[in-house]
Write a protein that holds these residues in place. Sequence first.
Motif, PDB file in Angstrom:
ATOM      1  N   GLY A   1       4.817  14.648 -11.011  1.00 33.21           N
ATOM      2  CA  GLY A   1       5.258  14.764 -12.396  1.00 33.21           C
ATOM      3  C   GLY A   1       4.215  15.432 -13.278  1.00 33.21           C
ATOM      4  N   TYR A   2       2.969  15.071 -13.073  1.00 37.09           N
ATOM      5  CA  TYR A   2       1.866  15.662 -13.841  1.00 37.09           C
ATOM      6  C   TYR A   2       1.788  17.160 -13.573  1.00 37.09           C
ATOM      7  N   THR A   3       1.876  17.531 -12.306  1.00 32.18           N
ATOM      8  CA  THR A   3       1.812  18.939 -11.932  1.00 32.18           C
ATOM      9  C   THR A   3       2.983  19.713 -12.534  1.00 32.18           C
ATOM     10  N   GLN A   4       4.180  19.112 -12.490  1.00 34.87           N
ATOM     11  CA  GLN A   4       5.354  19.771 -13.067  1.00 34.87           C
ATOM     12  C   GLN A   4       5.189  19.946 -14.579  1.00 34.87           C
ATOM     13  N   ALA A   5       4.666  18.928 -15.251  1.00 36.57           N
ATOM     14  CA  ALA A   5       4.443  19.023 -16.698  1.00 36.57           C
ATOM     15  C   ALA A   5       3.428  20.118 -17.022  1.00 36.57           C
ATOM     16  N   ALA A   6       2.363  20.193 -16.240  1.00 30.26           N
ATOM     17  CA  ALA A   6       1.359  21.229 -16.461  1.00 30.26           C
ATOM     18  C   ALA A   6       1.965  22.618 -16.254  1.00 30.26           C
ATOM     19  N   TYR A   7       2.829  22.746 -15.271  1.00 27.64           N
ATOM     20  CA  TYR A   7       3.495  24.025 -15.038  1.00 27.64           C
ATOM     21  C   TYR A   7       4.374  24.396 -16.234  1.00 27.64           C
TER      22      TYR A   7
ATOM     23  N   ALA B   1       0.833  -1.211   0.000  1.00 20.46           N
ATOM     24  CA  ALA B   1       0.000   0.000   0.000  1.00 20.46           C
ATOM     25  C   ALA B   1       0.864   1.256   0.000  1.00 20.46           C
ATOM     26  N   SER B   2       1.951   1.250   0.769  1.00 25.40           N
ATOM     27  CA  SER B   2       2.808   2.439   0.794  1.00 25.40           C
ATOM     28  C   SER B   2       3.545   2.600  -0.527  1.00 25.40           C
ATOM     29  N   ALA B   3       3.907   1.488  -1.179  1.00 21.76           N
ATOM     30  CA  ALA B   3       4.553   1.579  -2.493  1.00 21.76           C
ATOM     31  C   ALA B   3       3.582   2.156  -3.520  1.00 21.76           C
ATOM     32  N   GLU B   4       2.310   1.750  -3.447  1.00 21.59           N
ATOM     33  CA  GLU B   4       1.293   2.267  -4.369  1.00 21.59           C
ATOM     34  C   GLU B   4       1.069   3.761  -4.147  1.00 21.59           C
ATOM     35  N   SER B   5       1.023   4.185  -2.876  1.00 21.77           N
ATOM     36  CA  SER B   5       0.814   5.609  -2.608  1.00 21.77           C
ATOM     37  C   SER B   5       2.018   6.422  -3.064  1.00 21.77           C
ATOM     38  N   THR B   6       3.229   5.859  -2.945  1.00 23.60           N
ATOM     39  CA  THR B   6       4.422   6.550  -3.420  1.00 23.60           C
ATOM     40  C   THR B   6       4.368   6.716  -4.935  1.00 23.60           C
ATOM     41  N   LYS B   7       3.915   5.681  -5.644  1.00 29.06           N
ATOM     42  CA  LYS B   7       3.799   5.774  -7.103  1.00 29.06           C
ATOM     43  C   LYS B   7       2.809   6.870  -7.498  1.00 29.06           C
ATOM     44  N   SER B   8       1.664   6.905  -6.835  1.00 30.76           N
ATOM     45  CA  SER B   8       0.664   7.907  -7.201  1.00 30.76           C
ATOM     46  C   SER B   8       1.133   9.314  -6.825  1.00 30.76           C
ATOM     47  N   GLU B   9       1.886   9.443  -5.738  1.00 24.29           N
ATOM     48  CA  GLU B   9       2.423  10.758  -5.380  1.00 24.29           C
ATOM     49  C   GLU B   9       3.442  11.224  -6.416  1.00 24.29           C
ATOM     50  N   LYS B  10       4.278  10.292  -6.888  1.00 19.37           N
ATOM     51  CA  LYS B  10       5.257  10.640  -7.919  1.00 19.37           C
ATOM     52  C   LYS B  10       4.557  11.014  -9.216  1.00 19.37           C
ATOM     53  N   PHE B  11       3.511  10.270  -9.578  1.00 18.28           N
ATOM     54  CA  PHE B  11       2.760  10.589 -10.786  1.00 18.28           C
ATOM     55  C   PHE B  11       2.160  11.973 -10.678  1.00 18.28           C
TER      56      PHE B  11
END
Length: 169
Positions: free
Chosen positions: A89-95, A76-86
């Motif tokens: 990254g998405y926010t940075q790309a939008a910026y 579960a913590s690995a999954e939450s880390t993946k979604s946080e990284k996504f």
Amino acid sequence: MVIDGLKMMSKTQHYRKVTKPLLERKRRARMNLYLDELKDLIVETMEEKGEHITKLEKADILEMTVTFLKSRNDAASAESTKSEKFRAGYTQAAYEVSRVFASIPGIDVKFGTNLMKHLGYKLKEVDTSKGRGHASPSQSPGLTTSSVPISPERVQKSAPTPEAVWRPW
């Protein structure tokens, strides 16, 4: 104290001789009931994995339960880390998209605003599909339409020509 040949017990003696053993018996029965339930769950899980267990001691049941819960917690913590990284990254790309739009003259402000709103809504859809919450695009850091660095001074307000529109392909 003796009344008619019967010896009366004090409250303390009664507790020690009758009540305490009865309470202890109930406590042990309750623990065994839940250990049996855990055992059934563990056996069922192991059989799904293809392993067959015939006999488990109480310590084995507890050990396997702890191991199982730790592995679920790690996953579960690995999954939450993946979604946080996504999300980061998405926010940075939008910026970056917003920054590029601000630096290119001739792009319609409304177009840039609509694109940033669209990116924000898509991020919201991803968040809600993963159960992360219901943040609106304006609450997403770096994706608010007010934080889009597209200024009217730097961008023409006329509709862009097809060759002037920035496209990702």
